[in-house]
Design an enzyme around this catalytic site. Structure first.
Site, PDB file in Angstrom:
ATOM      1  N   ALA A 270       0.832  -1.198   0.000  1.00 24.55           N
ATOM      2  CA  ALA A 270       0.000   0.000   0.000  1.00 24.55           C
ATOM      3  C   ALA A 270       0.868   1.250   0.000  1.00 24.55           C
ATOM      4  CB  ALA A 270      -0.899   0.011   1.234  1.00 24.55           C
ATOM      5  N   ASP A 271       0.328   2.339  -0.485  1.00 25.32           N
ATOM      6  CA  ASP A 271       0.935   3.632  -0.238  1.00 25.32           C
ATOM      7  C   ASP A 271       0.526   4.059   1.177  1.00 25.32           C
ATOM      8  OD1 ASP A 271       2.280   6.028  -0.517  1.00 25.32           O
ATOM      9  OD2 ASP A 271       1.439   6.464  -2.490  1.00 25.32           O
TER      10      ASP A 271
END
Length: 745
Positions: A270-271
């Site tokens: 994920a960011d």
């Protein structure tokens, strides 16, 4: 295209990870999917902190933005000596365009069109970061960007998919090395942001991106695929939605395209906070969105802790399967195995390396050369540049005497006190016989709040409390004493980058007013332009004699500016993003489709695809850039007029340096399919060569054209080349080309 592609599964690794996972509890497996940070870049882990307890319980898979081999060793020691299964931690950082030796921002790096130099910049970044304990970088960012209002244009390689693919390959190879992480200088790359982040609507960060799959596959997805084919170890999801589904929960993107079509076998991450933000997107509560992200194919949760806090419950309720948790856990463990962390958890924790490998004279010399290559000379009326030593120079502008802004956005490990200022760089290049008079001339913005927003993270410009008129008067007085004015203006470093979108992409108000007054003095003016994006420069192009776009050149920006301004280096950068004349033209890019009612060359006409108040053409086209010398092109000569699916054709052209200075030229090959089953772009970049020619020297440049070069994704998303006639174009930019016809049988 492929350098070394995704590696097949290693049998020994498979056995090792399988045996390890048999010993793991479900909590420990989910713990491997937890990526967290300790806050700021210099923070370690305290003895009684929450992170320490989690490390002991095996609930941390990775940590990021912790600086220093000693700190990282201390954390790793807890993980491998005090946890039950002794699984090492993966340590990452935003090493975007250098570690402590900072290279030009990625947009500037791309303007070198120099793939060996770009690869070398990533290799030096890897050497330095790995010396400080880092084994994973959140780079390269390979998003195609066609809207300069978006701040993250600064972090990308421009508007073209082919060039973006070559840059992606170079960066991945530079970071990871060419021998499967055999060295402790090789770090794992993380390609971002998957996918389409560069196409956010209205240029506003985190906005949706909405386009056809035809455009996705032909324009936007290719650089990600090139990075995967180059062997990238990890891929980061993007914040935006795609086809109505946020990328972090988009199974079509993360599984169908990335894994099934492209055969990616690394891990996805994920960011920052991306899983938790799915709640804001309206996909459910934290448990629901965490389960959905995992099922979509997102392996690692950065910061949100949705996986850590809810996946076990979702498993118990039958909302995720053990097989889905196991698949994500396995990929994270495999990354650690590939890096050699199971064999030696302290592989990247040799504290003696840092003093020998970081910010070295050798690295700085390479950074200086690369910075000079990245600068783009946009205008040079009557050969004002290069300047000759011995004259009195008035160096004026809010960016002329600052250190902290030289390195540009996303340079988190840089020491902002080390770079030279532009005043110092020019003085060093010109020598003691040149007198330099400095005046600030203006603040960055007239409005103090705007200036504060553009100078965050230690990049303050020490705002001057005098009035705009007082500052301007001082500058005019300095200009009157000089032979030449060097105006150092534009954006501050944090006016581009993440969450730095602008609706007005001109030079900020008070600076432009100052520039107009300087031009009125009648003295020759050189504009040294700092920017992280294309700007609208119509007035500047019309009225300022010389414009040198220097982006943000990194640690050695100022010295490289001195090298170019005083002619020690001839500028050779070429634009990778089109410069619009007006914000109203955006998005504006060279490889556009024609329309059924194309504009004429005679100004506005009713019922044509044109504007009433502006030209269609850009101010500066893709591939554009001037030199201190001049290059002329002969006619294109093809080795054959026809091409079959099994043959190649060579396109040759003579390029001559018919000026008086040695220089580098970037020879660009474009192709246009005249008739297709779908509309085809007016031209597409398919090759380029950076060549050096001495004054008076000529060289024949050759490109090989084959069937694969002519393929594209048709309306059915079948990747094919269609028989017919093609225009082969070669030139110095996308506008100024020579052309000939080639037929594919």
């Amino acid at each position: 295209m492929t350098l070394h592609a995704q590696q097949p599964k290693d049998a020994k690794m498979d056995v090792f990870v399988t045996q390890l996972m048999k010993k793991m509890t479900i909590d420990e497996k989910i713990g491997q999917l937890n990526l967290q940070t300790e806050g700021d870049i210099v923070t370690g882990v305290g003895g009684n902190s929450l992170s320490t307890e989690r490390l002991k319980k095996g609930l941390v898979g990775g940590m990021f933005n912790i600086k220093g081999a000693a700190k990282i060793r201390a954390i790793q020691k807890i993980a491998v000596e005090q946890s039950r299964l002794k699984i090492p931690v993966l340590f990452g950082m935003d090493v975007i365009h250098g570690y402590e030796t900072i290279f030009p921002i990625p947009l500037g790096l791309a303007c070198t069109w120099d793939m060996p130099a770009i690869e070398q910049s990533a290799r030096i970044a890897a050497i330095e970061a790995s010396s400080d304990g880092i084994c994973w970088t959140f780079s390269p960012m390979v998003d195609i960007t066609r809207d300069p209002r978006w701040g993250r244009v600064a972090e990308a390689g421009g508007e073209d998919p082919y060039l973006g693919g070559r840059i992606a390959e170079a960066m991945v190879t530079g970071y990871q090395g060419k021998d499967n992480f055999s060295s402790n200088t090789d770090i794992m790359s993380c390609v971002k942001h998957f996918a389409l982040y560069g196409a956010v609507e209205a240029g506003r960060d985190y906005n949706p991106a909405d386009m056809s799959t035809f455009r996705m596959f032909n324009d936007y997805l290719y650089p990600y695929q090139a990075a995967v084919d180059a062997g990238a170890g990890s891929v980061m999801a993007s914040f935006n939605s795609v086809n109505g589904t946020p990328a972090h929960a988009n199974r079509w993107l993360l599984t169908d395209v990335l894994r099934k079509q492209w055969h990616f076998n690394g891990f996805t991450v994920a960011d920052y906070g991306g899983v938790g933000e799915l709640v804001n997107h309206g996909l459910g509560n934290i448990q629901q969105v965490s389960a959905r992200a995992l099922k979509a194919g997102l392996d690692v949760d950065m910061v949100s802790e949705g996986y850590l806090s809810t996946l076990k419950k979702s498993y118990q309720e039958g909302k995720v399967t053990l097989a889905e948790i196991d698949a994500a856990c396995r990929r994270m463990l495999e990354a650690k195995y590939k890096l050699g962390l199971f064999a030696n958890p302290y592989k990247y924790c040799d504290e003696s390396r840092a003093s020998k490998s970081i910010y070295t004279p050798e690295h700085l010399a390479i950074a200086r050369k690369t910075a000079a290559e990245s600068f783009v000379l946009l205008k040079n009326e009557q050969h004002l540049l290069p300047l000759k030593p011995g004259k009195t120079i008035a160096v004026i502008g809010p960016l002329a005497n600052t250190r902290s802004n030289m390195v540009g956005t996303w340079s988190v490990a840089a020491d902002l006190t080390k770079p030279a200022t532009v005043v110092e760089g020019l003085q060093a290049a010109a020598g003691p016989d040149t007198k330099i008079i400095y005046a600030k001339g203006s603040n960055l913005f007239a409005d103090s709040t705007m200036e504060a927003n553009g100078t965050m993270f230690g990049r303050k410009l020490d705002r001057d409390n005098r009035t705009d008129n007082q500052l301007r008067a001082e500058a005019i007085k300095a200009a009157e004493k000089a032979d030449v004015i060097v105006a150092v203006m534009g954006e501050a470093s944090e006016m581009s980058g993440e969450s730095s979108s602008r609706t007005d992409i001109s030079i900020p108000d008070v600076q432009e007013n100052l520039l107009k007054e300087l031009v009125k003095t009648g003295k020759p003016v050189v504009l040294v332009l700092f920017t992280g994006r294309p700007l609208t420069l119509v007035w500047e192009d019309k009225n300022v004699p010389a414009i040198l776009n220097v982006w943000f050149g990194g640690s050695e920006a100022a010295n490289a500016i001195g090298d170019v301004v005083y002619g020690k280096v001839s500028p050779s950068g070429r634009l990778v993003s089109t410069f619009p004349r007006s914000v109203g033209q955006i998005p504006l890019y060279y490889n556009n489709f024609s329309t059924g009612r194309p504009a004429s060359d005679h100004g506005f006409e009713k019922f044509r695809s044109n504007y009433m108040d502006e030209k269609n053409a850009p101010l500066y086209p893709f591939g554009y850039g001037l030199s201190y010398t001049h290059f002329s092109y002969g006619d294109i000569k093809l080795s054959a007029s026809e091409l079959s699916t099994k043959s190649n054709v060579t396109a040759a052209i003579e390029v001559k340096n018919d000026g008086k200075e040695d220089g580098d030229e970037i020879v660009q090959l474009y192709i246009h399919q005249r008739v297709g089953s779908t509309v085809r772009p007016v031209k597409e970049l398919k090759g380029f060569q950076r060549i050096h020619l001495k004054a008076g020297e000529a060289k024949t440049v050759r490109f090989t054209i084959d069937n694969d070069m002519l393929k594209y994704y048709n309306a059915d998303l079948a990747y094919k080349a269609e028989p017919g006639d093609f225009d082969v174009m070669i030139g110095t930019n996308s506008r100024d080309v020579k052309s000939t016809k080639l037929t594919l049988k």
